[in-house]
Write a protein that holds these residues in place. Structure first.
Motif, mmCIF file in Angstrom:
data_model
loop_
_atom_site.group_PDB
_atom_site.id
_atom_site.type_symbol
_atom_site.label_atom_id
_atom_site.label_comp_id
_atom_site.label_asym_id
_atom_site.label_seq_id
_atom_site.Cartn_x
_atom_site.Cartn_y
_atom_site.Cartn_z
ATOM 1 N N THR A 131 -0.064 97.189 25.337
ATOM 2 C CA THR A 131 0.590 98.286 24.622
ATOM 3 C C THR A 131 0.696 99.501 25.537
ATOM 4 O O THR A 131 -0.278 99.891 26.184
ATOM 5 C CB THR A 131 -0.204 98.647 23.343
ATOM 6 N N TYR A 132 1.886 100.092 25.565
ATOM 7 C CA TYR A 132 2.076 101.298 26.364
ATOM 8 C C TYR A 132 1.274 102.453 25.775
ATOM 9 O O TYR A 132 1.209 102.626 24.561
ATOM 10 C CB TYR A 132 3.552 101.695 26.419
ATOM 11 N N MET A 133 0.668 103.221 26.655
ATOM 12 C CA MET A 133 -0.073 104.414 26.266
ATOM 13 C C MET A 133 0.876 105.604 26.407
ATOM 14 O O MET A 133 1.172 106.038 27.518
ATOM 15 C CB MET A 133 -1.303 104.605 27.157
ATOM 16 N N ASN A 134 1.377 106.082 25.278
ATOM 17 C CA ASN A 134 2.384 107.133 25.303
ATOM 18 C C ASN A 134 1.811 108.529 25.437
ATOM 19 O O ASN A 134 2.553 109.489 25.557
ATOM 20 C CB ASN A 134 3.252 107.045 24.043
ATOM 21 N N ARG A 135 0.486 108.615 25.402
ATOM 22 C CA ARG A 135 -0.157 109.913 25.583
ATOM 23 C C ARG A 135 -1.291 109.769 26.596
ATOM 24 O O ARG A 135 -1.924 108.731 26.687
ATOM 25 C CB ARG A 135 -0.693 110.455 24.260
ATOM 26 N N SER A 136 -1.528 110.838 27.329
ATOM 27 C CA SER A 136 -2.622 110.848 28.303
ATOM 28 C C SER A 136 -3.940 111.052 27.574
ATOM 29 O O SER A 136 -3.974 111.341 26.370
ATOM 30 C CB SER A 136 -2.407 111.974 29.320
ATOM 31 N N GLU A 137 -5.038 110.924 28.301
ATOM 32 C CA GLU A 137 -6.365 111.138 27.698
ATOM 33 C C GLU A 137 -6.471 112.524 27.067
ATOM 34 O O GLU A 137 -7.177 112.722 26.087
ATOM 35 C CB GLU A 137 -7.465 110.961 28.755
ATOM 36 N N SER A 138 -5.740 113.492 27.621
ATOM 37 C CA SER A 138 -5.777 114.852 27.065
ATOM 38 C C SER A 138 -4.875 114.993 25.834
ATOM 39 O O SER A 138 -4.840 116.049 25.214
ATOM 40 C CB SER A 138 -5.347 115.870 28.130
ATOM 41 N N GLY A 139 -4.143 113.928 25.494
ATOM 42 C CA GLY A 139 -3.294 113.956 24.302
ATOM 43 C C GLY A 139 -1.866 114.368 24.561
ATOM 44 O O GLY A 139 -1.061 114.449 23.632
ATOM 45 N N LYS A 140 -1.505 114.622 25.818
ATOM 46 C CA LYS A 140 -0.141 115.049 26.130
ATOM 47 C C LYS A 140 0.764 113.852 26.361
ATOM 48 O O LYS A 140 0.362 112.859 26.950
ATOM 49 C CB LYS A 140 -0.140 115.941 27.372
ATOM 50 N N MET A 141 2.018 113.983 25.911
ATOM 51 C CA MET A 141 3.010 112.948 26.146
ATOM 52 C C MET A 141 3.728 113.264 27.454
ATOM 53 O O MET A 141 4.198 114.386 27.656
ATOM 54 C CB MET A 141 4.019 112.877 24.997
ATOM 55 N N THR A 160 -3.526 106.749 23.125
ATOM 56 C CA THR A 160 -4.249 106.922 24.373
ATOM 57 C C THR A 160 -5.152 105.689 24.451
ATOM 58 O O THR A 160 -5.343 105.006 23.433
ATOM 59 C CB THR A 160 -5.123 108.194 24.361
ATOM 60 N N PRO A 161 -5.746 105.372 25.605
ATOM 61 C CA PRO A 161 -6.673 104.237 25.629
ATOM 62 C C PRO A 161 -7.771 104.354 24.568
ATOM 63 O O PRO A 161 -8.121 103.379 23.909
ATOM 64 C CB PRO A 161 -7.235 104.271 27.052
#
Length: 197
Positions: A131-141, A160-161
């Motif tokens: 599954t693609y992670m559309n947001r970074s660990e910080s929650g930004k797209m 996010t992961p």
């Protein structure tokens, strides 16, 4: 349908824009497939993983709802004798391995999709969910995810992961195994083991 309209450009995204993540995804999934596996691939798209799976397994049924995506996948892999393409869900099969790549985040009811994937998987079998992670660990797209969303991809979940793992744990898979594939839009591969009984 959005996916019919973008079928012609999807390979450009996979092979150039998000090449790093998709190469890592293909390499990781290849290691998860065994020669004796009878596999079902749901939402095969243009065949990003279909060729990888088919060259490693006994047989593969690759399905998708998008006619144009299926046509492109069939054109690429029509010479592989152990692969069959079908429109729809492939819900009448019980297979050792069920793969559903990059689709969970697009569904209104992903929990129900997990139940269906489990239903078509044999007891003791594996469900592989990249599954693609559309947001970074910080929650930004990221910019590429924003562009894909703006183009019409209807992300129902923006994982996010950490949130992907929490989603699968809450869905009843606390012992899933994970592989991370870094790239422009990173991908997280979850492998779920279906109980033998």
């Amino acid at each position: 349908m959005f996916w019919d309209n973008v079928a012609w450009v999807y390979d450009l995204f996979a092979n150039f824009i998000n090449r790093k993540a998709n190469r890592a995804l293909c390499e990781a999934v290849a290691q998860m497939i065994q020669p004796e596996d009878e596999a079902l691939e749901c939402a095969c798209g243009t065949g990003l993983l279909s060729g990888v799976i088919a060259t490693r397994c006994k047989s593969l049924i690759a399905t998708d709802f998008s006619v144009n995506m299926l046509r492109r996948a069939e054109r690429k892999y029509r010479n592989l004798p152990n692969i069959r393409f079908e429109r729809g869900l492939g819900d009448v099969y019980k297979r050792q391995v069920v793969i559903a790549a990059n689709v969970i985040h697009l569904l209104d009811e992903p929990e129900k999709a997990l139940q269906e994937l489990s239903r078509v998987c044999r007891p003791g079998g594996r469900i592989i969910l990249p599954t693609y992670m559309n947001r970074s660990e910080s929650g930004k797209m990221g910019g590429t995810s924003r562009a894909v969303k703006t183009a019409g991809a209807d992300f129902k979940r923006e994982f996010t992961p950490e949130t992907y793992r929490a989603f699968l744990t809450n869905a009843g898979y606390p012992n899933a195994q994970y592989t991370h594939c870094e790239g422009t839009i990173p991908c997280e591969i979850a492998v779920l083991q279906k109980p033998k009984n």
